[in-house]
Write a protein that holds these residues in place. Structure first.
Motif, PDB file in Angstrom:
ATOM      1  N   PHE A 139       0.816  -1.211   0.000  1.00 57.10           N
ATOM      2  CA  PHE A 139       0.000   0.000   0.000  1.00 57.10           C
ATOM      3  C   PHE A 139       0.850   1.261   0.000  1.00 57.10           C
ATOM      4  O   PHE A 139       0.574   2.222  -0.723  1.00 57.10           O
ATOM      5  CB  PHE A 139      -0.936  -0.023   1.219  1.00 57.10           C
ATOM      6  CG  PHE A 139      -1.859   1.154   1.289  1.00 57.10           C
ATOM      7  CD1 PHE A 139      -2.936   1.255   0.421  1.00 57.10           C
ATOM      8  CD2 PHE A 139      -1.650   2.165   2.205  1.00 57.10           C
ATOM      9  CE1 PHE A 139      -3.787   2.347   0.471  1.00 57.10           C
ATOM     10  CE2 PHE A 139      -2.488   3.252   2.268  1.00 57.10           C
ATOM     11  CZ  PHE A 139      -3.563   3.346   1.401  1.00 57.10           C
ATOM     12  N   LYS A 140       1.913   1.247   0.802  1.00 57.28           N
ATOM     13  CA  LYS A 140       2.796   2.417   0.883  1.00 57.28           C
ATOM     14  C   LYS A 140       3.399   2.730  -0.486  1.00 57.28           C
ATOM     15  O   LYS A 140       3.478   3.888  -0.892  1.00 57.28           O
ATOM     16  CB  LYS A 140       3.906   2.157   1.900  1.00 57.28           C
ATOM     17  CG  LYS A 140       4.749   3.363   2.209  1.00 57.28           C
ATOM     18  CD  LYS A 140       5.962   3.034   3.067  1.00 57.28           C
ATOM     19  CE  LYS A 140       5.619   2.567   4.434  1.00 57.28           C
ATOM     20  NZ  LYS A 140       6.809   2.389   5.294  1.00 57.28           N
ATOM     21  N   GLY A 141       3.800   1.709  -1.211  1.00 58.14           N
ATOM     22  CA  GLY A 141       4.390   1.903  -2.534  1.00 58.14           C
ATOM     23  C   GLY A 141       3.404   2.442  -3.537  1.00 58.14           C
ATOM     24  O   GLY A 141       3.752   3.264  -4.395  1.00 58.14           O
ATOM     25  N   PHE A 142       2.164   1.998  -3.463  1.00 55.75           N
ATOM     26  CA  PHE A 142       1.171   2.469  -4.415  1.00 55.75           C
ATOM     27  C   PHE A 142       0.691   3.878  -4.094  1.00 55.75           C
ATOM     28  O   PHE A 142       0.343   4.630  -4.992  1.00 55.75           O
ATOM     29  CB  PHE A 142      -0.001   1.490  -4.485  1.00 55.75           C
ATOM     30  CG  PHE A 142       0.395   0.163  -5.069  1.00 55.75           C
ATOM     31  CD1 PHE A 142       0.980   0.079  -6.318  1.00 55.75           C
ATOM     32  CD2 PHE A 142       0.220  -1.001  -4.355  1.00 55.75           C
ATOM     33  CE1 PHE A 142       1.374  -1.132  -6.856  1.00 55.75           C
ATOM     34  CE2 PHE A 142       0.614  -2.230  -4.877  1.00 55.75           C
ATOM     35  CZ  PHE A 142       1.187  -2.285  -6.130  1.00 55.75           C
ATOM     36  N   VAL A 143       0.728   4.253  -2.825  1.00 53.68           N
ATOM     37  CA  VAL A 143       0.311   5.607  -2.457  1.00 53.68           C
ATOM     38  C   VAL A 143       1.451   6.610  -2.678  1.00 53.68           C
ATOM     39  O   VAL A 143       1.241   7.669  -3.266  1.00 53.68           O
ATOM     40  CB  VAL A 143      -0.173   5.652  -0.994  1.00 53.68           C
ATOM     41  CG1 VAL A 143      -0.379   7.077  -0.524  1.00 53.68           C
ATOM     42  CG2 VAL A 143      -1.452   4.853  -0.834  1.00 53.68           C
ATOM     43  N   LEU A 144       2.649   6.283  -2.216  1.00 56.08           N
ATOM     44  CA  LEU A 144       3.774   7.213  -2.292  1.00 56.08           C
ATOM     45  C   LEU A 144       4.614   7.059  -3.554  1.00 56.08           C
ATOM     46  O   LEU A 144       5.391   7.952  -3.887  1.00 56.08           O
ATOM     47  CB  LEU A 144       4.684   7.024  -1.069  1.00 56.08           C
ATOM     48  CG  LEU A 144       4.064   7.263   0.298  1.00 56.08           C
ATOM     49  CD1 LEU A 144       5.053   6.932   1.391  1.00 56.08           C
ATOM     50  CD2 LEU A 144       3.571   8.690   0.426  1.00 56.08           C
ATOM     51  N   GLY A 145       4.495   5.933  -4.231  1.00 50.20           N
ATOM     52  CA  GLY A 145       5.323   5.648  -5.392  1.00 50.20           C
ATOM     53  C   GLY A 145       6.554   4.867  -4.976  1.00 50.20           C
ATOM     54  O   GLY A 145       6.962   4.875  -3.810  1.00 50.20           O
ATOM     55  N   SER A 146       7.150   4.201  -5.935  1.00 50.35           N
ATOM     56  CA  SER A 146       8.276   3.320  -5.607  1.00 50.35           C
ATOM     57  C   SER A 146       9.513   4.087  -5.153  1.00 50.35           C
ATOM     58  O   SER A 146      10.236   3.632  -4.271  1.00 50.35           O
ATOM     59  CB  SER A 146       8.614   2.430  -6.802  1.00 50.35           C
ATOM     60  OG  SER A 146       9.059   3.203  -7.897  1.00 50.35           O
ATOM     61  N   LEU A 147       9.773   5.251  -5.711  1.00 49.20           N
ATOM     62  CA  LEU A 147      10.968   6.006  -5.350  1.00 49.20           C
ATOM     63  C   LEU A 147      10.933   6.459  -3.893  1.00 49.20           C
ATOM     64  O   LEU A 147      11.872   6.212  -3.133  1.00 49.20           O
ATOM     65  CB  LEU A 147      11.146   7.220  -6.263  1.00 49.20           C
ATOM     66  CG  LEU A 147      12.284   8.169  -5.869  1.00 49.20           C
ATOM     67  CD1 LEU A 147      13.625   7.460  -6.001  1.00 49.20           C
ATOM     68  CD2 LEU A 147      12.247   9.428  -6.684  1.00 49.20           C
ATOM     69  N   ILE A 148       9.862   7.109  -3.492  1.00 49.40           N
ATOM     70  CA  ILE A 148       9.768   7.627  -2.118  1.00 49.40           C
ATOM     71  C   ILE A 148       9.729   6.479  -1.118  1.00 49.40           C
ATOM     72  O   ILE A 148      10.367   6.545  -0.065  1.00 49.40           O
ATOM     73  CB  ILE A 148       8.547   8.561  -1.973  1.00 49.40           C
ATOM     74  CG1 ILE A 148       8.761   9.789  -2.847  1.00 49.40           C
ATOM     75  CG2 ILE A 148       8.326   8.952  -0.526  1.00 49.40           C
ATOM     76  CD1 ILE A 148       7.590  10.711  -2.939  1.00 49.40           C
ATOM     77  N   THR A 149       9.005   5.406  -1.450  1.00 53.21           N
ATOM     78  CA  THR A 149       8.967   4.246  -0.561  1.00 53.21           C
ATOM     79  C   THR A 149      10.344   3.616  -0.433  1.00 53.21           C
ATOM     80  O   THR A 149      10.750   3.211   0.654  1.00 53.21           O
ATOM     81  CB  THR A 149       7.955   3.212  -1.075  1.00 53.21           C
ATOM     82  OG1 THR A 149       6.690   3.837  -1.236  1.00 53.21           O
ATOM     83  CG2 THR A 149       7.819   2.051  -0.114  1.00 53.21           C
TER      84      THR A 149
END
Length: 126
Positions: A94-104
């Motif tokens: 969920f974190k990756g889909f909300v924040l994007g792969s770079l920020i995660t």
């Protein structure tokens, strides 16, 4: 006789942990090249899904191809597998889909610990 066998097995088990874990010969470790591939694959997967949902076209960013470099993974070292698993799970979750792969990746994968005297840090944490 049974007591000696049990005590011998217990002593071997404790010695095994005390000797093999600092040397990096435990089971919960992953080679840096494998960890780098898993992190890059997770970033590409997240970018593909996010771009398809947002724009209707599957695209990836150049930063997802550099995900292992951003996470500072060194291919010749070994990393604690549970830490790498958590990093990959955060990127594809969920974190990756909300924040994007770079920020995660920046948030979750910057503190991956290397493992073992021989191939990792000179003083692993106990």
């Amino acid at each position: 006789m049974l007591k000696k066998m049990i005590l011998g097995a217990l002593a071997f088990s404790l010695t095994n942990c005390l000797v093999l874990n600092p040397l990096g010969a435990n089971l919960d470790r992953e080679k840096g090249s494998v960890a780098a591939g898993r992190i890059t694959d997770a970033a590409i997967q997240t970018d593909l899904i996010n771009s398809t949902v947002l724009s209707g076209r599957a695209t990836i960013s150049i930063l997802s191809l550099l995900a292992a470099d951003i996470a500072k993974i060194e291919s010749e070292k070994y990393y604690v597998k549970s830490d790498v698993d958590q990093c990959v799970e955060d990127i594809t979750g969920f974190k990756g889909f909300v924040l994007g792969s770079l920020i995660t990746n920046i948030i979750s994968c910057q503190d991956l610990k290397t493992d073992g005297y021989v191939t990792g840090d000179p003083f692993p944490s106990f």
